[in-house]
Design an enzyme around this catalytic site. Structure first.
Site, PDB file in Angstrom:
ATOM      1  N   LYS A   1       6.742   6.346  -7.511  1.00  0.00           N
ATOM      2  CA  LYS A   1       6.196   5.511  -6.815  1.00  0.00           C
ATOM      3  C   LYS A   1       6.198   6.025  -5.344  1.00  0.00           C
ATOM      4  O   LYS A   1       7.154   7.275  -5.375  1.00  0.00           O
ATOM      5  CB  LYS A   1       7.179   4.595  -7.118  1.00  0.00           C
TER       6      LYS A   1
ATOM      7  N   ASP B   1      -1.103  -0.696  -4.809  1.00  0.00           N
ATOM      8  CA  ASP B   1       0.928  -1.278  -5.152  1.00  0.00           C
ATOM      9  C   ASP B   1       0.632  -2.991  -4.209  1.00  0.00           C
ATOM     10  O   ASP B   1      -0.110  -3.279  -3.056  1.00  0.00           O
ATOM     11  CB  ASP B   1       1.940  -1.246  -5.067  1.00  0.00           C
TER      12      ASP B   1
END
Length: 449
Positions: free
Chosen positions: A126, A166
């Protein structure tokens, strides 16, 4: 002290002031305790848990860029490459002022098990930055994205690390990032997902997380003798996940009566008007009070939509938190139970606090965690990687059909795992166990690396 407790203590001591990361690790390790206890000697010998809670690599860097007034701004950039045991690192890039190392580590840790559950060959990672795209011009966003990738590109690759979008990172941002990556490397490869259709993107990618959430929710209800058709649903958020969750819920015959943004929330007893919602949020980029102004039957409530007295107090059959982490608290869970809610499935990453999750489970509410319920996005990202590798473009129908199969399989895999370990109906434990076992087996097979 048990091995699980030792590792939980170690995580807190070695990662101070990272509450989101602590929460994510505790949720996973507590729910797989039964597996660890049965294999404690081997796992302890190989320090398996210590390795799985420690990122393989953490990249922290500065991101300088010039705003429209000619002033230099500086943001903090992050990429946490958490685990590559079953494939290249895969996970989104979050652009939001709240981003810090704790949040990126919690998201990356969750991504390990989410990606494992898809059955596809992708590891966990991430990244992101504390940059806020809201209120910025296209030129400012391009300047930031180009600076961000000028540092990060050296750690990426189609077979190394493949980021995606995201919160705050949509098609525009991915386009700027991919263009800079291509310029820096000279490579035209599938190193980002969520790309535009004209340069390697996949049909059904933007719909995938919301659609996948409903495919799994419908299967969970079906396997418990219930039908999603005719049910009333509460959805939080008004972004990409929420919008497509609402769309698919309506296609499946359910009625969605709520949505929210950072300024307030909507209750529409006649059912959310999806065309109006998209006009307000996607075209006008306005707040939800504009939705209520255009639809007399809708009620707009300004302020926070959770924490008691908000959106989760509406009487519904199913709740789908699709906004952000820890948006469904204990008081909200109590309200849902009191109003007869039968199921909660997480569209966002860790949107339900531990206390709320435990309360929902103890009171018989079907509960599916985000690492399973919202895995449709990363699953379709992996399908985009496959298309890029073969220089192919699948039809919308093929991608959507494959996504539906993946989500149904995820539910049955976690259901089977829960039953195998005597935890029938505990889908949190089932998801964590199923995801963990695959990664643990791969790590063991590959030695101490």
């Amino acid at each position: 002290m048990s091995y699980v407790d030792e590792v939980l203590q170690m995580v807190v001591e070695k990662n101070p002031a990272q509450p989101e990361f602590h929460q994510a690790v505790k949720e996973v390790l507590e729910s797989i305790r039964v597996v660890i206890d049965q294999n404690e000697e081997v796992y302890r010998r190989d320090a398996l848990l210590e390795r799985i809670v420690t990122p393989e690599r953490q990249i922290l860097f500065r991101v300088p860029w010039v705003d429209d007034k000619g002033n230099v701004q500086v943001n903090n950039g992050y990429r946490v490459q958490f685990n590559s045991a079953i494939g290249p690192y895969k996970g989104g890039l979050r652009l939001h002022p709240s981003v810090n190392l704790s949040i990126i580590k919690f998201l990356g840790f969750e991504q390990i098990f989410k990606n494992s559950l898809t059955g596809l060959m992708i590891g966990g990672g991430k990244g992101g930055a504390d940059f806020d795209p809201k209120g910025k011009s296209d030129r400012e966003i391009m300047a930031f994205c180009q600076s961000f990738i000028s540092e990060l590109y050296k750690y990426l690759g189609a077979n190394t690390d493949v980021p995606a979008g995201d919160i705050g990172t949509g098609a525009r941002e991915i386009g700027y990032m991919y263009g800079q990556y291509k310029k820096m490397t000279g490579l035209y490869e599938g190193v980002f997902t969520g790309k535009g259709l004209s340069y390697g993107g996949s049909l059904a990618r933007k719909e995938a997380t919301g659609f996948g959430l409903l495919y799994l929710t419908a299967e969970m209800l079906k396997c418990n003798g219930k039908d999603i058709a005719g049910k009333t649903i509460a959805v939080s958020g008004a972004g990409n996940v929420a919008i497509y969750a609402i769309k698919k819920a309506q296609q499946l015959g359910a009625k969605v009566v709520t949505c929210s943004d950072s300024t307030g929330w909507i209750y529409d007893p006649e059912g959310i008007d999806l065309d109006l919602l998209r006009e307000v949020k996607e075209n006008k980029r306005a707040r939800l009070d504009a939705y209520a102004a255009a639809r007399p039957c809708a009620q707009y409530h300004a302020g926070k939509y959770f924490g008691g007295g908000g959106l989760w107090n509406v009487k519904v059959d199913v709740a789908l938190p699709c906004a952000t982490q820890n948006e469904l608290e204990l008081e909200d869970a109590k309200a849902l139970v009191a109003n007869g809610c039968m199921a909660v499935a997480e569209g966002a990453n860790m949107p339900t606090t531990l206390e709320a999750t435990e309360y929902l489970q103890k009171n018989g509410v079907l509960f599916c965690p985000g690492k399973a319920a919202n895995a449709g996005g990363v699953a379709t990202s992996a399908l985009e990687m496959s298309q890029n590798s073969g220089r192919l473009s699948w039809t919308f129908e093929k991608v959507d059909r494959t996504l539906q199969d993946i989500m149904i399989n995820i539910f049955h895999n976690l259901d089977d795992a829960a039953k195998k370990y005597g935890l029938d109906g505990n889908y949190v434990a089932g998801a964590n166990i199923a995801g963990f076992l695959k990664v643990a087996e791969a790590m063991t097979a590959q030695g101490i690396v």
